[in-house]
Design an enzyme around this catalytic site. Structure first.
Site, PDB file in Angstrom:
ATOM      1  CG  ASP A   1      20.081   5.062  -7.124  1.00  0.00           C
ATOM      2  OD1 ASP A   1      21.160   5.446  -7.620  1.00  0.00           O
ATOM      3  OD2 ASP A   1      19.569   5.595  -6.129  1.00  0.00           O
TER       4      ASP A   1
ATOM      5  CE  LYS B   1      17.727   7.925   0.660  1.00  0.00           C
ATOM      6  NZ  LYS B   1      17.311   7.858  -0.755  1.00  0.00           N
TER       7      LYS B   1
ATOM      8  CG  ASP C   1      -1.784  -1.174   1.345  1.00  0.00           C
ATOM      9  OD1 ASP C   1      -1.937  -1.735   2.451  1.00  0.00           O
ATOM     10  OD2 ASP C   1      -2.297  -1.585   0.282  1.00  0.00           O
TER      11      ASP C   1
END
Ligand SMILES: O=C(O)[C@H](O)[C@H](O)COP(=O)(O)O
Ligand SMILES: [Mg+2]
Length: 303
Positions: free
Chosen positions: A252, A224, A19
């Site tokens: 990526d 991140k 979702d």
């Protein structure tokens, strides 16, 4: 084993299973200002299927507001500011909410306007950064090198395409000041930055310069795979908090995007339009759930 997404059945199964779709930006949606093929159509397909979309980028050169402009310019419409998370936003929040730096203290920025804008939104004053006064030939007698601003209470470093010896040298002075006691915040440490057909110097390689010179590692790396942005995203989306397995992280880069998704409890999809290749997947101990040649395959395979 990482499954290659190359059939309509696989795409439909993914659309049923998840979702929440978390998208990295550089190397997934675009390379620089070059939009990758069928990205708009893929995002539209997800919206038509009622999916929640969030963007999570380590690129600190832009603020969330800047990204809204970039999305609109590239034809990606209807994106809301609260759906965009960047390392400049994460770093500004770290300084404000974790470090609790008093607002009277300034921040020396080795980076661009994205960092400055996010810090300014929280009430901080910055020096350095995109100030054109520092885009000059090096001069060892430059005042900033010899008289540091005592109101600077922290150093933040991120990607800048406008790096020079003066900016690096002033950053070093702040990192060495008061027996190396000023907090040193890195927005992210990606080694390279994907552009069309080539890899450029990433934030991590720029930060490594002042890290090596000062003998200091950053006290915090806010982008991140740090879970602070994941925690913020989950806080904004309680169903994802309850069932992270309903989320898919698409990126990526293995050591940032895929690790970020894995450690957040999400499944992961690596696209080969940025940093990584099939070979790097084979050689890595980080194994994505899926891989695709490009994000646009999602749309093309359903046609
Ligand atoms: O060097 C950098 O900062 C990164 O390569 C770049 O900004 C990554 O951005 P992302 O792929 O997380 O959108
Ligand atoms: Mg990327």
């Amino acid at each position: 084993m990482t499954a290659h997404i190359n059939s309509k059945e696989q795409v439909e199964a993914i659309l049923d299973k998840y979702d929440y779709f978390l998208f990295d930006c550089d190397g997934v949606l675009w390379l620089g200002d070059h939009l990758l093929p069928w990205v708009v159509e893929t995002l539209d397909l997800l919206k038509q299927r009622g999916k929640s979309i969030v963007f999570v980028t380590n690129n600190s050169t832009k603020s969330r507001n800047d990204y809204l402009k970039k999305f609109a310019k590239l034809g990606i419409d209807g994106i809301k500011k609260q759906e965009v998370f960047g390392s400049s936003y994460a770093s500004a929040n770290y300084i404000d909410k974790i470090l609790k730096l008093p607002k009277e203290q300034k921040i020396w920025v080795l980076g661009e306007q994205g960092i400055e804008q996010e810090l300014s939104e929280l009430g901080y004053k910055t020096i350095g950064g995109s100030d054109p006064a520092y885009n000059i030939q090096f001069d060892e007698n430059h005042p900033d090198l010899n008289q540091l601003d005592d109101s600077v209470g922290a150093v933040i470093a991120g990607l800048t395409t406008n790096v020079n010896y003066l900016k690096l040298s002033i950053t070093l002075q702040y990192l060495l000041k008061n027996n190396k006691s000023l907090p040193f915040i890195a927005t992210n440490i990606d080694s390279t930055f994907p552009m069309k057909g080539k890899l450029m110097i990433g934030a991590g390689s720029i930060i490594e310069t002042v890290s090596f010179a000062s003998g200091r590692q950053p006290d915090a790396i806010c982008g991140k795979p740090n879970q602070s942005m994941m925690d913020s995203i989950k806080a904004d989306n309680p169903p994802l908090q309850q069932s992270p397995a309903r989320g898919l992280m698409i990126g990526d880069r293995l050591n940032t995007d895929m690790r970020f998704g894995l450690e957040g409890g999400l499944d992961t999809l690596l696209v080969l339009t940025g940093i990584e290749s099939l070979q790097s997947i084979e050689q890595s101990n980080i194994k994505p759930t899926y891989y695709a040649n490009k994000l646009g395959d999602f749309y093309q395979l359903t046609k």
